[in-house]
Each structure stands twice: as structure tokens, then as C-alpha cells.
Design an enzyme around this catalytic site. Structure first.
Site, PDB file in Angstrom:
ATOM      1  N   PHE A  79    -152.165  21.097   6.915  1.00 25.93           N
ATOM      2  CA  PHE A  79    -152.906  21.292   8.065  1.00 25.93           C
ATOM      3  C   PHE A  79    -152.111  21.917   9.263  1.00 25.93           C
ATOM      4  CE2 PHE A  79    -155.552  21.197  11.721  1.00 25.93           C
ATOM      5  CZ  PHE A  79    -156.715  21.805  11.288  1.00 25.93           C
ATOM      6  N   LYS A 102    -151.482  18.817  21.119  1.00 23.49           N
ATOM      7  CA  LYS A 102    -152.160  17.641  21.202  1.00 23.49           C
ATOM      8  C   LYS A 102    -151.625  16.636  22.629  1.00 23.49           C
ATOM      9  CE  LYS A 102    -154.446  17.642  16.894  1.00 23.49           C
ATOM     10  NZ  LYS A 102    -153.976  18.126  15.723  1.00 23.49           N
ATOM     11  N   ASP A 123    -143.907  20.730  12.139  1.00 24.46           N
ATOM     12  CA  ASP A 123    -145.115  20.741  12.724  1.00 24.46           C
ATOM     13  C   ASP A 123    -145.301  19.354  13.234  1.00 24.46           C
ATOM     14  OD1 ASP A 123    -147.825  20.648  13.879  1.00 24.46           O
ATOM     15  OD2 ASP A 123    -148.495  21.874  12.276  1.00 24.46           O
TER      16      ASP A 123
END
Ligand SMILES: *Cc1c(COP(=O)(O)O)cnc(C)c1O
Length: 399
Positions: free
Chosen positions: A142, A256, A227
Site C-alpha cells: 500500500f 502521517k 516507504d
């Protein structure tokens, strides 16, 4: 008069696109690890906005930093310099142990930026024929929702009906070193990998995978891109999850928790000989690097360091993992995790993770299923041990 939960949910349902299926709770307030719904019921937040809330809700230092910056200047564009960006870049690079950074807003934008940087590096430095660069990604990945990123998703839900897709990507099984070696060709620009796959259900690769993949990439002159958008900033008990295997990526995508739970802030950090290839005008963002984002990002990093949130995550995470593993339940297939990043995988016969999340909500604990059979537990890193113990009792009852 204030509207009740039911009315508010109906409004969202009527006027909003249905691209999410939230639990039926309407949150109106948050503080630390707690949130309250519009009727005043209190819940413990065990999702932390997919790890964007590592600092908890409305951390006082972050709220203060944001307010102070809002009283100075909030937006300048990159047509001019601003007084927060330089220091933020320096502090972010120091924290990440990297040489250069490029600021964006969302995680998907950071990933897009890393992909562009890798392709440019392949053409300008590695000597790949123009238009032929390839990037290797992993099944179950993802990395965001843009068309180029879902081009290499293996989840039909993320892809179906959104083509045509971007060429130039190859997918190998996650954790498969042999497949990585075989997928690399002279056209390979980069290997893009999550050190732990969060959305896939807190999937931890086999021990040694990251270190060996790093070695393979170095040997083949392929960029190793981690990531760390979800796994970074203390979530797994280290500043970044790659540190568990002593791996230093060529590029890292961050987002985030970099925004301290109040504002979207993302970045690519990495090697100067890669990020330094961008020339004026070749890439950009209207909001990327704005002074409000930078002021919040600076304070977010300081709080993580000064409150030792990575260390807290390591200690509390080990305690929580053991406590969850000790719960006797016929429904549980596996409990796995690193730091306060834990997946409870249920047997398919358990009837799906969703109903367990709904039952936990009724008990005052908010978490979310990821895919069909995994409950992800990722509380804010500022949470107390007594709150964790309370949560474990609720989980034990529901399981
Ligand atoms: C959340 C996430 C993204 C995308 O971030 P957005 O801010 O939602 O665009 C990318 N990669 C990983 C690993 C993520 O968890």
C-alpha cells in the site's frame, strides 16, 4: 442545538461519496489517547489515524507550535523562502540520518516524488534508456491512491475500474529475495518496499529480508526506497522500521506522524546525488514546505525525541504483544507486531474482523479491521500502561 450522531451520519451518507465505511461513531473531541463522540461517550483510540496520531490527539506542544505559527505566517508558496523551511529540512535530515529532503503534503505525493526521483536518477546517472526505467514493488503493498501508485497495487479493490494504468512497474512477492534478484534487470531504477506492510495486515517480512534486499540493491546499482509513512516516527519501537535490520535506505518516504496529528506533512528524504537531480520547475507543490507545516513538523520531531516515543513504543509494545498473546480465544490465528504496531489475525471461520471491531467499539475501544481478517492495534505512542491494560481486558472479553 447540536446535531446527534444519527443525524450527522445521515448527512455524511447523503452528501458524501461512499469511499469509506466508517464505524458508526461520530467523534467531536480528542485528547491524548482518548476521543469523545458527540453524545459525550469516551473511547480509547487504538487506530491513531493509521499512525498519523503517534503523538496522540492535540498534543499541547504541537497545538502551541501551530497556534504560534498561525499568528506569524501560514503560507508563502515556494516562489519565496520562508523562515521555517530551512531549519525543518535540516532537522528532518538529522533525525532520519539522510542528506537531503523534499517536502510535500500527503503520503501519496511523497511516494510519487520518490518514483519520479528514481526514474530521473535511472536516466541521468545509471544510464537507462529514456522511457524504459522499471521500479519493483511488492505484492500486498500500500503506497497510496493515485493512478500511478495503484498501477502496481495487487488489491483489486484499489485498482478495478481505474485503468488504464502506468507502465514501468513490476511486482514480486513480499519477502522473496530470490524473486527480487530475478526481477532486477539493467533497466531497474529502484525497489520500493514497506519495511512492515501495515495496510496488508501488519505483515512482517522474514528476518534478514530487508538487510539482504538492501545488499542486493547496492550490488545491482538499484535504489532501495523504503516507504516509512506508516512505520516511521517511533511506531515500531525504532525511529524507522528499517533500523531493526540496520538498513539505511537510499530514499525514504515519510508522512502521517510527521504532521503531529494536526496537519498533513510529507517528505522524501535521501541521498543528495538522487534528490539533488531535481532542477527548478521540474517538480513542486503549492502547499509543500509551507511555514505552518514546517513549524508543526519541527515540533513533531522534537516531541518524539524528547518524550522518547520510540522507546516507549518498544517497551509498551512488547508488553501489549505478550498480553494479547496470552488471551485464550478460538478465533485468533496469530498475534504479531513490532512496538505498538500489532495485528491480530483471526481465523476465517471467525466471521471477519469487522464484527469484532464493532463489539470493541461498544466497549469503548476504537480500532479498525484491515482487509477482512486482521484487527490492527496502533494506539498513540503517548498512551499509558494502565490504559493499555484496560484495553487488553476489553479485547479479552470480545475475543
Ligand atoms: C498512508 C500510507 C500512504 C499514503 O499516505 P496518504 O497521506 O494517505 O496519501 C503511503 N504509504 C503507506 C505505507 C501508508 O501507510
Amino acid at each position: 442545538m447540536a446535531m446527534d450522531s444519527k443525524t450527522l451520519m445521515e448527512l455524511a451518507d447523503t452528501w458524501g461519496a461512499h469511499n469509506y465505511k466508517p464505524l458508526p461513531v461520530v467523534l467531536a473531541q480528542g485528547e491524548g489517547a482518548f476521543v469523545w463522540d458527540v453524545e459525550g461517550r469516551r473511547y480509547l483510540d487504538f487506530l491513531s489515524c493509521y499512525s498519523a496520531l503517534n503523538h496522540g490527539h492535540r498534543h499541547p506542544r504541537l497545538v502551541r507550535a501551530a497556534k504560534e505559527q498561525m499568528d506569524q505566517i501560514t503560507l508563502t508558496s515556494r516562489a519565496f523562502h520562508n523562515a521555517e523551511m530551512g531549519p525543518f529540512l535540516q532537522e528532518l535530515c538529522a533525525y532520519a540520518g539522510q542528506e537531503m529532503a523534499l517536502l510535500m503534503n500527503s503520503g501519496a505525493e511523497a511516494v510519487e516524488t520518490a518514483l519520479k526521483a528514481a526514474r530521473k536518477w535511472a536516466y541521468r546517472v545509471k544510464g537507462v534508456t529514456p522511457g524504459e526505467a522499471e521500479i519493483i514493488a511488492c505484492a500486498g503493498n500500500f503506497h497510496g491512491r493515485t493512478i500511478s501508485i495503484v498501477s502496481f497495487s495487487t488489491e483489486p479493490l484499489y485498482r478495478d475500474d481505474f485503468g488504464p494504468f502506468c507502465p514501468g512497474f513490476r511486482v514480486i512477492p513480499y519477502g522473496d529475495l530470490k524473486a527480487l534478484r530475478e526481477a532486477i534487470t539493467p533497466r531497474t531504477a529502484a525497489f520500493l518496499v514497506e519495511p512492515i506492510q501495515g495496510e496488508a495486515g501488519v505483515v512482517i517480512p522474514p528476518a534478514g529480508f530487508l538487510a539482504e534486499a538492501r545488499r542486493i540493491c547496492t550490488e545491482a546499482d538499484v535504489l532501495f526506497i523504503a516507504d516509512e509513512i506508516q512505520t516511521g516516527f517511533g511506531r515500531t519501537g525504532r525511529a524507522f522500521a528499517c533500523e531493526h535490520e540496520g538498513v539505511k535506505p537510499d530514499l525514504m518516504t515519510l508522512g502521517k506522524a510527521l504532521g503531529g496529528g494536526i496537519y498533513p506533512v510529507s517528505a522524501v528524504v535521501g541521498r543528495r546525488d538522487v534528490l539533488g537531480l531535481f532542477q527548478p520547475g521540474e517538480h513542486g507543490s503549492t502547499f509543500g514546505g509551507n511555514p505552518l507545516a514546517c513549524a508543526i513538523g519541527r515540533e513533531a520531531i522534537r516531541v518524539i525525541q524528547e518524550e522518547r516515543l520510540s522507546e516507549r513504543s518498544a517497551e509498551l509494545g512488547e508488553w501489549l504483544l505478550n498480553a494479547l498473546r496470552a488471551i485464550p480465544s478460538p478465533h485468533v490465528r496469530e498475534v504479531r507486531g513490532r512496538g505498538l504496531f500489532i495485528g491480530v489475525e483471526l481465523h476465517p471461520e471467525a466471521g471477519g474482523a469487522r464484527r469484532f471491531c464493532e463489539a470493541l467499539m461498544a466497549q469503548g475501544l476504537l480500532c479498525k479491521e484491515t482487509h477482512d481478517h486482521v484487527i490492527r492495534f496502533a494506539p498513540p505512542l503517548v498512551i499509558g500502561q494502565d490504559q493499555l491494560a484496560w484495553a487488553v481486558q476489553r479485547v479479552a472479553e470480545v475475543l
